[in-house]
Write a protein that holds these residues in place. Structure first.
Motif, mmCIF file in Angstrom:
data_model
loop_
_atom_site.group_PDB
_atom_site.id
_atom_site.type_symbol
_atom_site.label_atom_id
_atom_site.label_comp_id
_atom_site.label_asym_id
_atom_site.label_seq_id
_atom_site.Cartn_x
_atom_site.Cartn_y
_atom_site.Cartn_z
ATOM 1 N N PHE A 93 0.802 -1.041 0.210
ATOM 2 C CA PHE A 93 -0.122 0.031 -0.011
ATOM 3 C C PHE A 93 0.863 1.226 0.066
ATOM 4 O O PHE A 93 1.845 1.327 0.493
ATOM 5 N N ILE A 137 -5.426 5.738 -0.155
ATOM 6 C CA ILE A 137 -4.626 4.852 -0.169
ATOM 7 C C ILE A 137 -4.905 3.793 -1.240
ATOM 8 O O ILE A 137 -5.854 3.450 -1.548
ATOM 9 N N VAL A 147 -4.092 0.071 -2.876
ATOM 10 C CA VAL A 147 -3.251 -1.251 -2.564
ATOM 11 C C VAL A 147 -3.556 -2.009 -3.575
ATOM 12 O O VAL A 147 -4.108 -2.080 -4.512
ATOM 13 N N PHE A 189 -8.805 3.720 -1.592
ATOM 14 C CA PHE A 189 -9.682 3.662 -0.618
ATOM 15 C C PHE A 189 -9.481 5.115 0.057
ATOM 16 O O PHE A 189 -8.363 5.877 0.213
ATOM 17 N N TRP A 191 -9.699 3.494 4.946
ATOM 18 C CA TRP A 191 -8.375 2.529 5.308
ATOM 19 C C TRP A 191 -8.163 2.522 6.793
ATOM 20 O O TRP A 191 -7.847 1.348 7.083
#
Length: 70
Positions: free
Chosen positions: A28, A36, A38, A51, A56
């Motif tokens: 991440f 964020i 991922v 996110f 997150w």
């Protein structure tokens, strides 16, 4: 959650839950718009999911709480 291309300019961090063999690895990093990103370290070409910071944080908190119950 939304799918987005990989964001340049920041470093990917591996989850602390990564096994030594790295069979299951989630990476991440923050994006320029403060979300964020991922990704699966074994399927990087498939892109990322992003996110909102609050989502997150709630996810990380839920994992931490789960670990205290184990």
């Amino acid at each position: 959650m939304r799918r987005s291309p990989q964001s340049p300019g920041s470093h990917w961090r591996k989850s602390s839950y990564t096994s030594d063999a790295e069979e299951l690895c989630v990476e991440f990093r923050p994006t320029p718009d403060r979300r964020i990103a991922v990704r699966d370290s074994k399927a990087r070409a498939q892109g990322t999911c992003t996110f909102a910071p609050g989502a997150w944080a709630a996810f990380v908190r839920a994992i931490q709480e789960r670990d205290t119950l184990a």
